[in-house]
Design a protein around this motif. Structure first.
Motif, short mmCIF file in Angstrom:
data_model
loop_
_atom_site.label_atom_id
_atom_site.label_comp_id
_atom_site.label_asym_id
_atom_site.label_seq_id
_atom_site.Cartn_x
_atom_site.Cartn_y
_atom_site.Cartn_z
N VAL A 6 0.98 -1.30 -0.11
CA VAL A 6 -0.10 -0.03 -0.02
C VAL A 6 1.10 1.11 -0.04
O VAL A 6 1.66 1.47 0.87
CB VAL A 6 -1.07 -0.13 1.25
CG1 VAL A 6 -1.70 1.11 1.38
CG2 VAL A 6 -1.97 -1.36 1.36
N VAL A 214 -9.11 4.80 -3.97
CA VAL A 214 -9.08 3.98 -2.77
C VAL A 214 -9.43 4.49 -1.53
O VAL A 214 -8.86 5.54 -1.29
CB VAL A 214 -7.70 2.99 -2.94
CG1 VAL A 214 -7.76 2.12 -1.59
CG2 VAL A 214 -7.74 2.24 -4.36
N LYS A 215 -10.32 3.92 -0.81
CA LYS A 215 -10.78 4.49 0.45
C LYS A 215 -10.71 3.45 1.57
O LYS A 215 -10.75 2.18 0.84
CB LYS A 215 -12.03 5.17 0.37
CG LYS A 215 -12.22 6.21 -0.81
CD LYS A 215 -13.76 6.62 -0.60
CE LYS A 215 -14.91 5.97 -1.28
NZ LYS A 215 -14.86 6.35 -2.96
N PRO A 216 -10.63 3.64 2.75
CA PRO A 216 -10.86 2.42 3.90
C PRO A 216 -12.14 1.50 3.45
O PRO A 216 -12.00 0.43 3.62
CB PRO A 216 -11.04 3.42 5.16
CG PRO A 216 -10.40 4.40 4.79
CD PRO A 216 -10.74 5.14 3.54
N ALA A 219 -11.21 -0.50 0.27
CA ALA A 219 -9.70 -1.13 0.03
C ALA A 219 -9.82 -2.71 0.22
O ALA A 219 -9.47 -3.40 -0.48
CB ALA A 219 -8.98 -0.58 1.27
N VAL A 233 -2.49 4.85 -3.33
CA VAL A 233 -3.54 5.78 -2.77
C VAL A 233 -3.17 7.43 -2.94
O VAL A 233 -2.04 7.65 -2.48
CB VAL A 233 -3.72 5.49 -1.33
CG1 VAL A 233 -4.94 6.23 -0.68
CG2 VAL A 233 -4.08 4.01 -1.09
N CYS A 237 -4.63 9.23 1.22
CA CYS A 237 -3.48 9.03 2.09
C CYS A 237 -3.05 10.01 2.77
O CYS A 237 -1.93 10.37 3.65
CB CYS A 237 -2.45 8.45 1.21
SG CYS A 237 -1.45 9.79 0.15
N SER A 242 -7.02 7.65 7.61
CA SER A 242 -7.68 6.99 6.51
C SER A 242 -6.65 6.15 5.84
O SER A 242 -6.98 4.85 5.43
CB SER A 242 -8.56 7.85 5.49
OG SER A 242 -7.45 8.58 4.81
N ILE A 246 -6.81 2.11 5.29
CA ILE A 246 -6.67 1.34 4.16
C ILE A 246 -5.62 0.27 4.38
O ILE A 246 -5.85 -0.86 4.02
CB ILE A 246 -6.09 2.34 3.13
CG1 ILE A 246 -7.19 3.16 2.74
CG2 ILE A 246 -5.81 1.58 1.73
CD1 ILE A 246 -7.11 4.33 1.79
N ASN A 249 -7.31 -2.53 6.36
CA ASN A 249 -8.10 -3.17 5.69
C ASN A 249 -7.50 -3.98 4.38
O ASN A 249 -8.24 -4.99 3.81
CB ASN A 249 -9.36 -2.35 5.06
CG ASN A 249 -10.08 -1.54 6.22
OD1 ASN A 249 -9.87 -2.26 7.21
ND2 ASN A 249 -10.97 -0.69 5.99
N ALA A 250 -6.22 -3.93 4.06
CA ALA A 250 -5.78 -4.64 2.87
C ALA A 250 -5.61 -5.92 2.97
O ALA A 250 -5.31 -6.56 3.92
CB ALA A 250 -4.32 -3.99 2.88
#
Ligand code: PEP
Length: 250
Positions: A6, A214-216, A219, A233, A237, A242, A246, A249-250
């Motif tokens: 990320v 891409v957002k939380p 993701a 991102v 970022c 946030s 991300i 949550n990746a």
């Protein structure tokens, strides 16, 4: 297994003080994960200071662009060696904003990738189609051309370890995200192109990130796709929480 990556592209945001505050916040709230590599790409003017603040952490440092020349009369340009000297390990090349706003061609991107590799910088090689190209059914043709021209004359050995980022231009900074299925389709296509150009081994080992709003919240579904190995991102970022979410949550 490919490691997820990320990366946060700060673009032309954050002066020196703001960069220091953001990286300190990221360090504070980011939870280290063995399976996700985190990279930040601040503007040139903040690289040195951010680099010092990243010492002793697992966070990697990237530049957002570089020149393909070594040195000389190239006003305003920054070389690969200069980036190395302030601690960069990565460099984003061929970002759609460089291509569309600054007229970078596939040929320029190819020279930059070669130079980055020769100086042991890891390229984050961006490709992606515009909405017009997608709607005209030219998406795969455009991406194939970007990949083939961008990697022309680069050997498998040299390209191994490099990162590819699929960033549909229509999804960058627009709030419109490719659906996980749309993104997966193109990622698989890119992986197959890498297999054709190089080998199955290189294709299977190459990290292909998705970028574009891409957002939380989106993701995990995007990065959960078989061929999507992380995210590049932009907007999301610029706030530590946030960005950290991300990564989480990746
Ligand atoms: C980017 O610039 O690489 C990007 C993906 O931006 P955003 O996340 O804002 O769409």
């Amino acid at each position: 297994m490919r490691k997820k990556i990320v990366a946060g592209n700060w673009k032309m945001n954050n002066d020196l003080n703001e960069s220091i505050s953001l990286i300190n916040e990221i360090k504070e709230i980011l939870v280290d994960r063995d399976d996700v590599k985190v990279i930040v790409a601040p503007p040139f003017t903040s690289l040195d200071s951010v680099s010092q603040l990243l010492r002793g952490t697992e966070i990697g440092l990237s530049a957002q662009n570089m020149c393909y020349e070594d040195s000389g009369a190239f006003t305003g340009a920054v070389s690969a060696k200069m980036l190395k000297s302030v601690g960069c390990e990565y460099v984003i090349l061929g970002h759609s904003e460089r291509r569309t706003l600054f007229g970078e061609t596939n040929g320029d991107v190819n020279k930059k990738i070669k130079k980055a590799i020769s100086e042991s910088l890891i390229p984050i090689f961006c490709v992606g189609e515009t909405l017009e190209e997608r709607e005209a059914g030219k998406m795969k043709k455009v991406i194939k051309k970007q990949i083939k021209k961008g990697l022309k004359g680069i050997s498998e050995e040299d390209f191994s370890g490099a990162i590819v980022a699929y960033e549909p231009v229509w999804a960058i900074g627009t709030g419109k995200t490719a659906t996980p299925e749309q993104a997966q389709e193109v990622h698989a296509f890119i992986r197959n192109l890498l297999k054709e150009l190089y080998s199955e081994t290189l294709a299977e080992n190459t990290t292909i990130q998705y970028g574009g709003s891409v957002k939380p919240e989106n993701a995990s579904e995007l990065i959960g796709q078989k061929d999507i190995d992380g995210a590049l991102v932009g907007g999301a970022c610029l706030k530590a929480d946030s960005f950290a979410n991300i990564v989480k949550n990746a």
